[in-house]
Design an enzyme around this catalytic site. Structure first.
Site, PDB file in Angstrom:
ATOM      1  N   TYR A 137      48.040  42.994  38.700  1.00 58.68           N
ATOM      2  CA  TYR A 137      47.336  42.030  39.048  1.00 58.68           C
ATOM      3  C   TYR A 137      46.472  41.630  37.818  1.00 58.68           C
ATOM      4  CZ  TYR A 137      43.084  39.931  41.337  1.00 58.68           C
ATOM      5  OH  TYR A 137      42.094  38.979  41.561  1.00 58.68           O
ATOM      6  N   ASP A 175      50.455  39.319  41.075  1.00 57.60           N
ATOM      7  CA  ASP A 175      49.580  38.158  40.957  1.00 57.60           C
ATOM      8  C   ASP A 175      49.505  38.068  39.606  1.00 57.60           C
ATOM      9  OD1 ASP A 175      47.583  36.230  40.758  1.00 57.60           O
ATOM     10  OD2 ASP A 175      46.312  36.994  42.270  1.00 57.60           O
TER      11      ASP A 175
END
Length: 257
Positions: free
Chosen positions: A106, A147
């Site tokens: 992330y 992400d």
């Protein structure tokens, strides 16, 4: 084998949506981001009841990453990126599932540009690039999924002009992403959909972005050469974004043989 990545935007708040998606799509390996809960608060019993083993790296209220494996138990390799022992953000976890090395990441958002948040983003990407090079040297099928908070090209966002000041589109951000890809990684979604312009994985909750299809492609699965040789398909489960109380991301996935 289907390998997916999914920013759930709060695993406890979105648990029904996560379980619904797991039941419908039955991915073999899942990389989750933005758990937003401490390690002891992860709903592991529900995940195991759905048929998945898991390893995770949580953080109360922020960040948090996990790796799930259907009918298997991922073997944890590391939590956190090397290079900064004082980094307290739960943004990286790495495990083995079968003969695959899998990382769920992330990446920092970095907004607003010109602040220490943007500097942290670039430094984190530099650390990721150094570790990615080490992973490539193992010459194993490896997938870096998550992400990335990077819009690689103008066509990967609904309006490059409207978002030109966003940290996700800055030249430094894109250059750092290209530096990693050019080590020898394959951006699987783009490789299998080279001509598709609206290959979005994220739609903000505001301004009717979902309804207008005003999206961003920021969730990426990078495959090592050994994994890319097995690549047979890739896509985005957009239906999951359309459900009630859904995450603002849709799961992205690759098929590997």
């Amino acid at each position: 084998m289907r390998h997916a990545t999914y920013n759930v935007n709060g695993i406890r708040a979105r648990l029904p949506r996560l379980l619904e998606w797991l039941e419908r799509e039955k991915p073999d390996i899942v990389c989750l981001q933005e758990l937003k809960c401490a390690d002891e608060s992860l709903p592991i019993a529900d995940i195991e009841a759905a048929g998945y083993g898991a390893v995770w790296h949580g953080q109360k209220g922020f960040n948090g990453v996990a790796i799930l494996a259907r009918g298997d138990a991922p073997k944890l390799r590391r939590v956190g990126l090397p290079g900064d022992p004082d980094d307290s953000h739960s943004r990286y976890i790495e495990a083995e599932v079968g003969d695959y090395v899998v990382a769920s990441l992330y990446l920092p958002n970095g907004n607003p540009v010109g602040t220490e948040k943007f500097d942290y983003k670039l430094k984190w990407m530099e650390r990721l690039g150094s570790h990615a090079r080490v992973l490539l040297a193992e010459e194993r099928p490896t997938v870096l999924a998550g992400d990335w908070n990077v819009v690689p090209e103008d066509r990967d966002v609904f309006s490059a002009k409207a978002t030109r000041h966003d940290a996700l589109l800055q030249p430094e951000t894109r250059a750092a992403y290209r530096t990693i890809v050019h080590q020898g990684w394959t951006d699987a979604l783009r490789a299998l959909h080279p001509g598709e312009d609206k290959l979005y994985t994220f739609w903000d909750y505001t301004a009717g972005c979902w309804q207008r299809d005003a999206g961003f492609r920021i969730d990426h699965l990078l495959c090592s050469p050994e994994a890319a040789d097995r690549l047979r398909g890739a896509g985005v489960d957009k239906w999951a974004r359309d459900q009630e109380k859904a995450s603002d991301h849709a799961p992205a996935w690759v098929e590997l043989v």
